[in-house]
Design a protein around this motif. Structure first.
Motif, short mmCIF file in Angstrom:
data_model
loop_
_atom_site.label_atom_id
_atom_site.label_comp_id
_atom_site.label_asym_id
_atom_site.label_seq_id
_atom_site.Cartn_x
_atom_site.Cartn_y
_atom_site.Cartn_z
N MET A 1 -18.60 -3.49 2.54
CA MET A 1 -17.16 -3.37 2.75
C MET A 1 -16.81 -1.90 2.92
O MET A 1 -17.10 -1.08 2.06
N THR A 2 -16.26 -1.55 4.02
CA THR A 2 -15.87 -0.17 4.29
C THR A 2 -14.39 -0.10 4.50
O THR A 2 -13.72 -1.10 4.69
N SER A 3 -13.88 1.10 4.50
CA SER A 3 -12.42 1.26 4.58
C SER A 3 -12.06 2.46 5.42
O SER A 3 -12.80 3.42 5.52
N SER A 4 -10.90 2.37 6.02
CA SER A 4 -10.32 3.50 6.75
C SER A 4 -8.85 3.56 6.39
O SER A 4 -8.12 2.60 6.63
N THR A 5 -8.41 4.63 5.78
CA THR A 5 -7.05 4.72 5.26
C THR A 5 -6.22 5.64 6.11
O THR A 5 -6.67 6.73 6.48
N ILE A 6 -5.02 5.23 6.46
CA ILE A 6 -4.09 6.10 7.15
C ILE A 6 -2.88 6.29 6.25
O ILE A 6 -2.58 5.46 5.39
N PHE A 7 -2.19 7.40 6.42
CA PHE A 7 -1.02 7.73 5.63
C PHE A 7 -1.36 7.72 4.12
O PHE A 7 -0.54 7.30 3.30
N SER A 8 -2.60 8.08 3.74
CA SER A 8 -2.97 8.01 2.34
C SER A 8 -3.12 9.41 1.77
O SER A 8 -3.31 10.39 2.48
N GLY A 9 -3.09 9.52 0.45
CA GLY A 9 -3.25 10.79 -0.22
C GLY A 9 -3.02 10.61 -1.70
O GLY A 9 -2.95 9.50 -2.22
N VAL A 10 -2.92 11.69 -2.38
CA VAL A 10 -2.72 11.60 -3.83
C VAL A 10 -1.28 11.32 -4.18
O VAL A 10 -0.96 11.08 -5.34
N ALA B 1 -13.03 3.84 -2.76
CA ALA B 1 -12.77 5.07 -3.52
C ALA B 1 -11.53 5.78 -3.01
O ALA B 1 -10.75 6.33 -3.80
N GLU B 2 -11.31 5.77 -1.67
CA GLU B 2 -10.12 6.42 -1.11
C GLU B 2 -8.85 5.70 -1.58
O GLU B 2 -7.85 6.34 -1.94
N LEU B 3 -8.90 4.37 -1.59
CA LEU B 3 -7.74 3.61 -2.05
C LEU B 3 -7.50 3.87 -3.53
O LEU B 3 -6.36 4.04 -3.98
N SER B 4 -8.58 3.94 -4.31
CA SER B 4 -8.45 4.20 -5.74
C SER B 4 -7.87 5.59 -5.99
O SER B 4 -7.04 5.78 -6.89
N ALA B 5 -8.30 6.59 -5.18
CA ALA B 5 -7.77 7.94 -5.35
C ALA B 5 -6.27 7.98 -5.08
O ALA B 5 -5.51 8.68 -5.76
N THR B 6 -5.83 7.21 -4.10
CA THR B 6 -4.40 7.16 -3.81
C THR B 6 -3.64 6.53 -4.97
O THR B 6 -2.56 6.99 -5.37
N VAL B 7 -4.20 5.45 -5.53
CA VAL B 7 -3.55 4.79 -6.67
C VAL B 7 -3.53 5.71 -7.89
O VAL B 7 -2.55 5.75 -8.65
N VAL B 8 -4.63 6.48 -8.10
CA VAL B 8 -4.65 7.44 -9.21
C VAL B 8 -3.55 8.49 -9.02
O VAL B 8 -2.88 8.90 -9.97
N ALA C 1 -9.55 -1.56 -10.83
CA ALA C 1 -9.67 -1.42 -12.29
C ALA C 1 -11.01 -0.79 -12.66
O ALA C 1 -11.08 0.08 -13.55
N VAL C 2 -12.08 -1.21 -12.01
CA VAL C 2 -13.41 -0.66 -12.30
C VAL C 2 -13.45 0.82 -11.97
O VAL C 2 -13.93 1.65 -12.78
N LEU C 3 -12.98 1.21 -10.80
CA LEU C 3 -13.02 2.62 -10.40
C LEU C 3 -12.12 3.47 -11.31
O LEU C 3 -12.44 4.63 -11.60
N SER C 4 -10.99 2.90 -11.74
CA SER C 4 -10.11 3.64 -12.63
C SER C 4 -10.80 3.89 -13.98
O SER C 4 -10.71 4.98 -14.57
#
Length: 588
Positions: A1-10, A396-403, A432-435
């Motif tokens: 499973m791979t991901s590509s995020t747009i409009f994402s950040g901290v 990980a990118e999605l998790s970083a945005t949620v963090v 939850a796991v990545l957090s």
């Protein structure tokens, strides 16, 4: 499973409202995306046209064309301009003569084409029917007009003779469609071409047409000379009588000359009559010679040779044309499908329509995840050895945005899918796991009463759960199962009449998110799919924010916007969206 995020950040990024005054310009990226999405439509349509063209090429009867060339000698006189005009008119007349029914009928008779199945037993093809329709010519023999003409001919001619005449006419009509006569450039050379099912037959027809044309030309000149000779014969007889009368009058006057002027006049008239008679006699002699030894105005300069390859069907041209038409039709169908497709396939569809801070693409598997194995792997790692946990690429990118959202006090986050099977439970588990791996005290709550896949996989034999904690808040210590030192899981429990999401919305339960925030740094709540349960509307206002999960190529933009607008109307904050199940070619 791979991901590509747009409009994402901290931190969330505010997007400008989508323009409503016009369409955005078409870019190369849009065209490439269109081709990646709709290439199958184009390929299938092109392949279908190629199959049809190939079937026609393989099943169509081959046609061979042979050519015979003749040179014409125009008999014209006058000035240069007059001769040029007369020459063109003469050659045009010869072309029509070559296509006359006498020439074609003579060829049919000479070669016996009225007994050839290719000419009399053949049903007119679609191409021939279309050509005849455009030219206003009937493809079938006109028998009605013959029968309507009266019963006289039918009574005087045998039925077999009438039928033979119809067959002969049909063969002539077929041969007219299979032959051609043209002038080569501005020269005096004409070319007669004939098409047939075999090379030798095409050669025979072309040469026979040329010979029949020459014979027709000779016959026409002989007929004209014969008519001219008959007229000259009568004219000579008249001149002969006039000469005899003039000679008799001169002889009578000479025997008794009384007036010399009268004598000279009679002598002059007699000489004129004799000269006219002699000239007419010479012309009569030449006319009879032309009848006896006729000469054609045309002669063959190049006889037909056996064609080395078929002329029709033109395989290369047909295949190329079919490919071009197939591509055009495929593009048209793909564009229609693309324009009318309301399914979500690109992140900017949601971002522009809903004004969301970020939209993430995840190429996840549709198979059921082993949540227990994931938690076991997470439990063997620490913040210093994150690489030990098999992080799903892109998550990980999605998790970083949620963090990053926690800095905005977005601690309690709900994950809700638009439709069942969207993968909301998997995404909640992974976040939850990545957090927890990052060192944050994390709580994962299963509030999906419609389908509690997390509880069934992680704690299938749990005796207490969220339902029990709502009645007794102290049970949170025993109901929340520690999976790792920094991660706990609160299963659903046994649902009876009212779902826990609706009970939480009443704010009269023993469970308080405010109290949970004091113990946990991040809380993720798995909520039932929006289309399957009203739980999202009830619990979303109690959360700090909601992530909306859609399925690539299945969830429509209309359904997604309905979910976003409905949740916003009840007071929920939409943090972003996730497009799950995206294919590799899209997420890349």
């Amino acid at each position: 499973m791979t991901s590509s995020t747009i409009f994402s950040g901290v931190s969330p990024i505010s997007l400008p409202a989508a323009a409503t005054g016009g369409n955005s310009p078409l870019t190369l990226r849009d065209m490439l995306f269109f081709l990646r999405m709709r290439w199958l439509w184009i390929a299938v349509t092109t392949f279908a046209f190629l199959v049809l063209a190939g079937s026609y090429v393989l099943t169509a009867e081959p046609t061979f064309v042979a050519n015979t060339q003749l040179v014409i000698f125009p008999q014209v006189s006058g000035s240069e301009a007059q001769r040029a005009f007369a020459e063109d008119a003469f050659i045009e007349g010869q072309l029509e003569i070559a296509k006359s029914s006498d020439v074609v009928g003579g060829t049919v008779t000479a070669l016996g084409l009225d007994t050839d199945p290719d000419f009399v037993d053949q049903t007119p093809s679609l191409q021939v029917r279309a050509k005849n329709w455009l030219m206003g010519v009937s493809s079938e023999p006109d028998t009605a007009s013959q029968e309507a003409a009266g019963t006289g001919p039918r009574d005087t001619q045998p039925q077999q003779q009438i039928e033979d005449g119809r067959i002969h006419d049909r063969a002539i009509a077929t041969l007219l469609n299979m032959m051609g006569v043209r002038r080569i450039g501005s020269s005096t050379i004409i070319e007669i071409s004939a098409a047939a099912s075999t090379p030798q037959k095409a050669v025979d027809i072309a040469d026979t047409l040329a010979r029949q044309y020459i014979q027709k030309n000779i016959a026409m000149k002989a007929s004209a000379s014969r008519q001219y000779s008959e007229w000259l014969t009568r004219f000579v007889s008249e001149q002969q009588r006039g000469l005899a009368e003039a000679a008799s009058a001169l002889a009578s006057f000479t025997s008794n000359p009384r007036d010399q002027f009268k004598l000279a006049e009679l002598q002059s008239a007699t000489d004129a009559r004799r000269t006219l008679y002699e000239n007419t006699l010479n012309q009569l002699t030449e006319a009879k010679q032309r009848i006896t030894y006729p000469v054609s105005d045309a002669t063959i300069v190049s006889r037909a040779t056996l064609p080395l390859s078929k002329a029709r069907p033109r395989s290369t041209l047909i295949i190329a044309f079919a490919a071009a038409v197939g591509l055009g039709v495929g593009f048209a169908l793909a564009m229609i499908r693309h324009a009318g497709d309301r399914r979500i396939v690109r992140p900017n569809q949601i971002a522009d329509a809903g004004g969301l801070p970020f939209v993430t693409l995840l190429a996840t598997s549709r198979t059921r995840n082993d949540y227990s194995a994931r938690f076991l792997a997470a439990g063997t790692s620490s913040s210093g050895t994150v690489a030990a946990y098999p992080v799903i690429p892109g998550m990980a990118e999605l998790s970083a945005t949620v963090v990053g959202l926690r800095r905005k006090r977005r601690v309690v986050i709900g994950i809700v899918a638009v439709n069942p099977g969207g993968g909301a439970s998997t995404i909640a588990c992974e976040l939850a796991v990545l957090s927890s791996i990052s060192g944050a005290q994390t709580l994962l709550i299963d509030a999906a009463a419609q389908k509690s896949s997390l509880s069934k996989s992680i704690a299938p034999h749990s005796s207490t759960g969220l339902i029990d904690v709502l009645d007794n808040g102290e049970l949170i210590q025993t109901a929340a199962l520690p999976l790792t030192p920094t991660l706990k899981f609160l299963p659903l429990g046994k649902v009876e009449a009212v779902t826990p999401a609706i009970r939480l919305s009443s704010r009269r339960t023993q469970l308080s998110f405010a109290e949970l925030k004091k113990e946990f740094d991040a809380i993720f709540v798995d909520i039932s799919a929006f289309s399957a349960s009203p739980d999202a509307n009830a619990i979303a206002p109690e959360l700090d924010g909601v992530l909306v999960v859609t399925s690539h190529g299945h969830t429509s933009i209309d359904d997604t916007m309905h979910v976003i607008e409905t949740l916003r109307n009840v007071g929920a904050e939409i943090l972003g969206a996730v497009i799950n199940h995206a294919p590799k070619r899209i997420e890349s």
